[in-house]
Design a protein around this motif. Structure first.
Motif, PDB file in Angstrom:
ATOM      1  N   LYS A   3      -0.874  50.896 -34.499  1.00 30.41           N
ATOM      2  CA  LYS A   3      -1.407  51.261 -35.807  1.00 30.41           C
ATOM      3  C   LYS A   3      -2.029  52.659 -35.766  1.00 30.41           C
ATOM      4  N   PHE A   7      -0.970  55.768 -38.022  1.00 26.66           N
ATOM      5  CA  PHE A   7      -2.006  56.479 -38.786  1.00 26.66           C
ATOM      6  C   PHE A   7      -1.890  57.987 -38.542  1.00 26.66           C
ATOM      7  N   GLU A  11      -1.088  60.845 -41.256  1.00 27.71           N
ATOM      8  CA  GLU A  11      -2.057  61.947 -41.385  1.00 27.71           C
ATOM      9  C   GLU A  11      -1.339  63.305 -41.278  1.00 27.71           C
ATOM     10  N   ILE A  43      -4.798  59.710 -50.966  1.00 26.86           N
ATOM     11  CA  ILE A  43      -4.929  59.691 -49.501  1.00 26.86           C
ATOM     12  C   ILE A  43      -5.717  58.464 -49.062  1.00 26.86           C
ATOM     13  N   MET A  44      -6.801  58.209 -49.763  1.00 25.98           N
ATOM     14  CA  MET A  44      -7.626  57.042 -49.412  1.00 25.98           C
ATOM     15  C   MET A  44      -6.812  55.755 -49.556  1.00 25.98           C
ATOM     16  N   LEU A  47      -4.023  55.573 -46.737  1.00 29.64           N
ATOM     17  CA  LEU A  47      -4.495  55.284 -45.382  1.00 29.64           C
ATOM     18  C   LEU A  47      -5.132  53.899 -45.274  1.00 29.64           C
ATOM     19  N   LYS A  48      -5.660  53.411 -46.395  1.00 30.46           N
ATOM     20  CA  LYS A  48      -6.230  52.055 -46.374  1.00 30.46           C
ATOM     21  C   LYS A  48      -5.129  50.999 -46.387  1.00 30.46           C
ATOM     22  N   ASP A  51      -0.677  49.406 -43.647  1.00 26.10           N
ATOM     23  CA  ASP A  51       0.129  48.254 -43.222  1.00 26.10           C
ATOM     24  C   ASP A  51       1.317  48.019 -44.164  1.00 26.10           C
ATOM     25  N   LEU A  53       3.280  50.216 -45.227  1.00 33.33           N
ATOM     26  CA  LEU A  53       4.386  51.083 -44.804  1.00 33.33           C
ATOM     27  C   LEU A  53       5.075  50.398 -43.621  1.00 33.33           C
TER      28      LEU A  53
ATOM     29  N   SER B  27     -10.868  63.594 -47.113  1.00 35.12           N
ATOM     30  CA  SER B  27     -10.325  62.261 -47.445  1.00 35.12           C
ATOM     31  C   SER B  27      -9.779  61.569 -46.196  1.00 35.12           C
ATOM     32  N   ILE B  28      -9.098  62.346 -45.366  1.00 35.92           N
ATOM     33  CA  ILE B  28      -8.541  61.758 -44.124  1.00 35.92           C
ATOM     34  C   ILE B  28      -9.684  61.294 -43.213  1.00 35.92           C
ATOM     35  N   ALA B  31     -11.192  58.085 -44.578  1.00 35.55           N
ATOM     36  CA  ALA B  31     -10.312  56.925 -44.366  1.00 35.55           C
ATOM     37  C   ALA B  31     -10.276  56.554 -42.884  1.00 35.55           C
ATOM     38  N   GLU B  35     -11.150  53.105 -41.206  1.00 36.16           N
ATOM     39  CA  GLU B  35     -10.080  52.420 -40.486  1.00 36.16           C
ATOM     40  C   GLU B  35     -10.444  52.163 -39.028  1.00 36.16           C
ATOM     41  N   SER B  40      -7.670  45.902 -35.180  1.00 37.65           N
ATOM     42  CA  SER B  40      -6.295  46.206 -34.771  1.00 37.65           C
ATOM     43  C   SER B  40      -6.118  47.681 -34.439  1.00 37.65           C
ATOM     44  N   PHE B  41      -6.880  48.542 -35.126  1.00 40.87           N
ATOM     45  CA  PHE B  41      -6.802  49.984 -34.893  1.00 40.87           C
ATOM     46  C   PHE B  41      -7.378  50.300 -33.511  1.00 40.87           C
ATOM     47  N   GLY B  44      -5.137  49.015 -30.567  1.00 45.95           N
ATOM     48  CA  GLY B  44      -3.786  49.570 -30.452  1.00 45.95           C
ATOM     49  C   GLY B  44      -2.722  48.511 -30.656  1.00 45.95           C
ATOM     50  N   GLU B  45      -2.982  47.561 -31.522  1.00 46.96           N
ATOM     51  CA  GLU B  45      -2.055  46.463 -31.803  1.00 46.96           C
ATOM     52  C   GLU B  45      -0.696  46.984 -32.272  1.00 46.96           C
ATOM     53  N   GLU B  47       2.391  47.433 -34.476  1.00 47.38           N
ATOM     54  CA  GLU B  47       2.619  47.199 -35.902  1.00 47.38           C
ATOM     55  C   GLU B  47       4.087  47.334 -36.272  1.00 47.38           C
TER      56      GLU B  47
END
Lengths: 165, 48
Positions: A3, A7, A11, A43-44, A47-48, A51, A53, B27-28, B31, B35, B40-41, B44-45, B47
């Motif tokens: 994940k 991400f 990004e 963007i928010m 990125l939230k 999953d 995608l 914004s990044i 987030a 996140e 899971s983040f 390193g699960e 996906e």
């Protein structure tokens, strides 16, 4: 792919394509501050909901869908804007050729409903293929062709009326 | 086709504000902060 790797890819994509995303957002609202708000919110959201995608090769269409939906939401929320009602109707195409009207599309699209405006922007300004537009909007390619034709027809009739007036 | 090219040029010429870079980066980061709290983040699960 983990994940966090996914991400990172998203990004990178967002950073590399930020100007294109801004242009798309701006073309809906024609206002700098609102367009920046749309970018921030998109963007928010993206990125939230990373999953959602499922396949990384659809990153562009996935992000565009979020950006377009957010832009249309902003148009509806913003009372200062006149929203042209959606009048998308499916009808048979007279031919496979889709003639581009000889008009200033950039100005004229403001007279279209947001969904029709989306089609013109993606097809003629972003040069997206019908299949990619269909994937972005989650609609059948034939429906996209029909709706695009309807949008062009509406633009043509709008311009004819403008010339008569 | 020239009108279409003109229209496309108007679209491509939309001025990009200086604040865009900052908004994107902010914004990044926001987030990412949120996140990074997800299990899971961190682990390193797989996906995909």
């Amino acid at each position: 792919m983990t994940k966090s790797e996914k991400f990172q890819l998203v990004e990178n994509y967002i950073v590399e394509n930020q100007n294109a995303h801004y242009r798309l957002a701006y073309s809906y609202v024609k206002d700098k501050e609102l367009a920046l708000d749309i970018i921030q919110e998109s963007i928010m959201k993206a990125l939230k909901s990373i999953d959602s995608l499922e396949q990384i090769q659809y990153l562009k269409t996935w992000f565009y869908r979020i950006l377009i939906n957010t832009s249309i939401d902003f148009i509806h929320k913003n009372k200062r804007m006149v929203v042209v009602e959606d009048e998308i109707s499916d009808f048979h195409l007279p031919s496979n050729e889709m003639e581009i009207p000889d008009i200033d599309l950039y100005e004229a699209i403001d007279h279209l409903a947001p969904k029709q405006k989306t089609l013109i922007i993606l097809r003629f300004f972003e040069d997206m293929k019908i299949e990619d537009i269909a994937m972005t909007l989650g609609v059948n390619p034939n429906t996209i062709k029909t709706r695009l034709y309807a949008a062009l027809r509406k633009l043509r009739s709008f311009m004819e009326e403008k010339v008569k007036a | 086709m020239s009108k279409l090219n003109d229209s496309k040029k108007q679209y491509e010429d939309i001025e990009i504000p200086d604040e865009l870079k900052h908004i994107v980066s902010k914004s990044i980061q926001a987030a990412k902060k949120e996140e990074s709290k997800s299990p899971s983040f961190k682990s390193g699960e797989l996906e995909l």
